[in-house]
Design a protein around this motif. Structure first.
Motif, PDB file in Angstrom:
ATOM      1  N   THR A   1       0.828  -1.206   0.000  1.00 20.51           N
ATOM      2  CA  THR A   1       0.000   0.000   0.000  1.00 20.51           C
ATOM      3  C   THR A   1       0.861   1.254   0.000  1.00 20.51           C
ATOM      4  OG1 THR A   1      -1.829  -1.127   1.121  1.00 20.51           O
ATOM      5  CG2 THR A   1      -1.759   1.269   1.276  1.00 20.51           C
ATOM      6  N   VAL A   2       1.927   1.237   0.800  1.00 24.13           N
ATOM      7  CA  VAL A   2       2.810   2.406   0.852  1.00 24.13           C
ATOM      8  C   VAL A   2       3.488   2.628  -0.490  1.00 24.13           C
ATOM      9  CG1 VAL A   2       4.917   3.347   1.878  1.00 24.13           C
ATOM     10  CG2 VAL A   2       3.184   2.284   3.330  1.00 24.13           C
ATOM     11  N   PHE A   3       4.003   1.565  -1.097  1.00 18.86           N
ATOM     12  CA  PHE A   3       4.682   1.702  -2.385  1.00 18.86           C
ATOM     13  C   PHE A   3       3.765   2.331  -3.417  1.00 18.86           C
ATOM     14  CE2 PHE A   3       5.900   0.231  -6.591  1.00 18.86           C
ATOM     15  CZ  PHE A   3       7.263   0.486  -6.615  1.00 18.86           C
ATOM     16  N   LYS A   4       2.548   1.850  -3.493  1.00 21.01           N
ATOM     17  CA  LYS A   4       1.639   2.386  -4.509  1.00 21.01           C
ATOM     18  C   LYS A   4       1.221   3.813  -4.179  1.00 21.01           C
ATOM     19  CE  LYS A   4      -1.254   0.607  -7.989  1.00 21.01           C
ATOM     20  NZ  LYS A   4      -1.990  -0.547  -8.532  1.00 21.01           N
ATOM     21  N   THR A   5       1.093   4.127  -2.892  1.00 24.33           N
ATOM     22  CA  THR A   5       0.731   5.493  -2.500  1.00 24.33           C
ATOM     23  C   THR A   5       1.810   6.489  -2.909  1.00 24.33           C
ATOM     24  OG1 THR A   5      -0.580   4.713  -0.614  1.00 24.33           O
ATOM     25  CG2 THR A   5       0.197   6.991  -0.536  1.00 24.33           C
ATOM     26  N   THR A   6       3.068   6.144  -2.659  1.00 25.71           N
ATOM     27  CA  THR A   6       4.152   7.093  -2.926  1.00 25.71           C
ATOM     28  C   THR A   6       4.556   7.123  -4.397  1.00 25.71           C
ATOM     29  OG1 THR A   6       5.826   5.433  -2.368  1.00 25.71           O
ATOM     30  CG2 THR A   6       5.067   6.875  -0.598  1.00 25.71           C
ATOM     31  N   HIS A   7       4.543   5.971  -5.057  1.00 26.53           N
ATOM     32  CA  HIS A   7       5.052   5.902  -6.420  1.00 26.53           C
ATOM     33  C   HIS A   7       3.998   6.139  -7.496  1.00 26.53           C
ATOM     34  CE1 HIS A   7       8.419   4.053  -4.305  1.00 26.53           C
ATOM     35  NE2 HIS A   7       9.144   4.183  -5.404  1.00 26.53           N
ATOM     36  N   LEU A   8       2.753   5.852  -7.208  1.00 26.73           N
ATOM     37  CA  LEU A   8       1.721   5.935  -8.242  1.00 26.73           C
ATOM     38  C   LEU A   8       0.618   6.926  -7.929  1.00 26.73           C
ATOM     39  CD1 LEU A   8       1.487   2.133  -9.070  1.00 26.73           C
ATOM     40  CD2 LEU A   8       2.756   3.894 -10.295  1.00 26.73           C
ATOM     41  N   LEU A   9       0.524   7.389  -6.700  1.00 29.43           N
ATOM     42  CA  LEU A   9      -0.486   8.396  -6.343  1.00 29.43           C
ATOM     43  C   LEU A   9       0.149   9.718  -5.920  1.00 29.43           C
ATOM     44  CD1 LEU A   9      -3.066   6.250  -4.307  1.00 29.43           C
ATOM     45  CD2 LEU A   9      -3.252   7.035  -6.674  1.00 29.43           C
ATOM     46  N   ASN A  10       1.467   9.818  -6.066  1.00 24.86           N
ATOM     47  CA  ASN A  10       2.183  11.042  -5.675  1.00 24.86           C
ATOM     48  C   ASN A  10       1.951  11.399  -4.211  1.00 24.86           C
ATOM     49  OD1 ASN A  10       3.305  11.476  -8.260  1.00 24.86           O
ATOM     50  ND2 ASN A  10       1.408  12.458  -8.948  1.00 24.86           N
TER      51      ASN A  10
ATOM     52  N   GLY B   1      14.813   0.052   4.086  1.00 21.13           N
ATOM     53  CA  GLY B   1      13.539  -0.453   3.594  1.00 21.13           C
ATOM     54  C   GLY B   1      12.605   0.670   3.196  1.00 21.13           C
ATOM     55  N   GLY B   2      12.645   1.754   3.967  1.00 20.72           N
ATOM     56  CA  GLY B   2      11.807   2.907   3.656  1.00 20.72           C
ATOM     57  C   GLY B   2      12.171   3.562   2.344  1.00 20.72           C
ATOM     58  N   ASP B   3      13.453   3.537   1.986  1.00 18.80           N
ATOM     59  CA  ASP B   3      13.880   4.076   0.693  1.00 18.80           C
ATOM     60  C   ASP B   3      13.219   3.317  -0.454  1.00 18.80           C
ATOM     61  OD1 ASP B   3      15.481   5.989   1.838  1.00 18.80           O
ATOM     62  OD2 ASP B   3      17.359   4.883   1.553  1.00 18.80           O
ATOM     63  N   ILE B   4      13.003   2.029  -0.270  1.00 20.83           N
ATOM     64  CA  ILE B   4      12.395   1.209  -1.328  1.00 20.83           C
ATOM     65  C   ILE B   4      10.940   1.598  -1.558  1.00 20.83           C
ATOM     66  CG2 ILE B   4      11.654  -1.150  -1.892  1.00 20.83           C
ATOM     67  CD1 ILE B   4      14.215  -2.089  -0.381  1.00 20.83           C
ATOM     68  N   VAL B   5      10.187   1.774  -0.484  1.00 21.81           N
ATOM     69  CA  VAL B   5       8.754   2.059  -0.649  1.00 21.81           C
ATOM     70  C   VAL B   5       8.461   3.552  -0.679  1.00 21.81           C
ATOM     71  CG1 VAL B   5       7.997  -0.131   0.335  1.00 21.81           C
ATOM     72  CG2 VAL B   5       8.343   1.840   1.850  1.00 21.81           C
ATOM     73  N   GLY B   6       9.445   4.381  -0.353  1.00 25.36           N
ATOM     74  CA  GLY B   6       9.252   5.818  -0.482  1.00 25.36           C
ATOM     75  C   GLY B   6       8.850   6.541   0.779  1.00 25.36           C
ATOM     76  N   ILE B   7       9.298   6.064   1.946  1.00 28.85           N
ATOM     77  CA  ILE B   7       9.008   6.771   3.191  1.00 28.85           C
ATOM     78  C   ILE B   7       9.682   8.146   3.141  1.00 28.85           C
ATOM     79  CG2 ILE B   7       9.278   6.782   5.699  1.00 28.85           C
ATOM     80  CD1 ILE B   7       7.365   4.649   4.761  1.00 28.85           C
TER      81      ILE B   7
END
Length: 296
Positions: A50-59, A109-115
């Motif tokens: 959910t985090v990955f898609k929020t940061t990478h695809l929903l800005n 790990g946060g760098d991967i999902v965009g924290i």
């Protein structure tokens, strides 16, 4: 994270699932801001897809608040001895070095999902207990609650995700969820983010009957509102060869000081987000839209 995430519970809930998750997403008319509240520096892996898609695809922007310094993880650090060159599974060594090591791991790990931001509260990870009162005893709960409230007020989040405070899970998990709920409750109603309880399931048809942590009515779940789920096994990419468990596995792999974390590789099917009764009914449409945009 503990094995209690995967306890099987009785009762049936109808899940709102994504019919087809793709590598693109239709944008919202705002950039969603999310705060994750966890107990230990690896618990954030439950939100990975959910985090990955929020940061990478929903800005969107996602921040992480971690209650403890993770020193109690020395019991699971035998393999970490060989990675970090220290006897981390010896209590005195692990407690001295794991807070710094695990902070670096969670940020990798946060760098991967965009924290975006990390809030390290640094409370002692003293011991394992399922008793929320014992978990809260050594913590300065007034300061923790006040700081969480201030962060939420300043950042004006759209969503807050907590760990599901089930009776049989780690007391620190329950405590972190309770503090997040109290912080949301401290805000003026018009400024409160939507707060959801998060758990993970091994299989698509697993369910949970959790309603409330005994003695803590603030943790009540409103079962009149269906939970949202993210199916990590949904396919995308060339010839549909990819899925979102890949992202979760990357995050898990960063936690090399915690050997048991690696056992969660490909072990989760669904991320499940339940509706706390503290939320206003008028907020449900916004949450449903957020979920829907992630599925497109």
């Amino acid at each position: 994270m503990r094995r209690s995430y995967f306890l099987f519970f009785t009762g049936l809930l109808l899940f709102i699932t994504c019919p087809q998750i793709t590598a693109t997403a239709q944008q919202l008319d705002y950039e969603p801001k999310v705060l994750l509240v966890t107990a230990h520096p690896d618990d954030d892996a439950i939100y990975a897809a959910t985090v990955f898609k929020t940061t990478h695809l929903l800005n969107g922007k996602v921040d992480l608040a971690i209650m403890t310094n993770g020193e109690g993880g020395y019991r699971y650090s035998t393999l970490g001895n060989y990675i970090y060159g220290k006897q981390l599974d010896k209590e005195e060594v692990g407690r001295a070095y794991l807070p710094g090591i695990r902070k670096k791991e969670v940020m990798a790990g946060g760098d991967i999902v965009g924290i975006r931001n990390y809030y390290f509260f640094e409370e002692r990870d003293k011991q394992y207990t399922e008793d929320i009162k014992k978990a809260l005893e050594p913590w300065d709960t007034e300061i923790l609650e006040s700081r969480l409230t201030d962060i939420m007020r300043t950042e004006n989040y759209d969503f807050v995700f907590t760990m599901l405070p089930h009776q049989s899970t780690h007391g620190h998990h329950k405590a972190s969820a309770l503090l997040a709920l109290r912080a949301v409750e401290n805000l003026e109603q018009k400024n409160r983010p939507i707060i959801l309880a998060t758990t993970i399931h091994r299989n698509e048809d697993d369910s949970t009957s959790f309603t409330m942590l005994d003695g803590y009515p603030l943790t009540r779940i409103n079962h009149d509102r269906d939970p949202f789920t993210f199916d990590r096994m949904q396919k995308f990419g060339f010839e549909d060869r990819l899925n979102y468990n890949i992202i979760a596995n990357w995050v898990i792999a960063e936690h090399k000081s915690q050997g048991t974390m690696q056992l969660f590789m490909n072990g989760v099917r669904m991320e499940v987000y339940l509706w706390y009764a503290l939320n206003q009914d008028s907020q449900y449409a916004k949450a449903k839209d957020f979920r829907g945009r992630q599925c497109r």
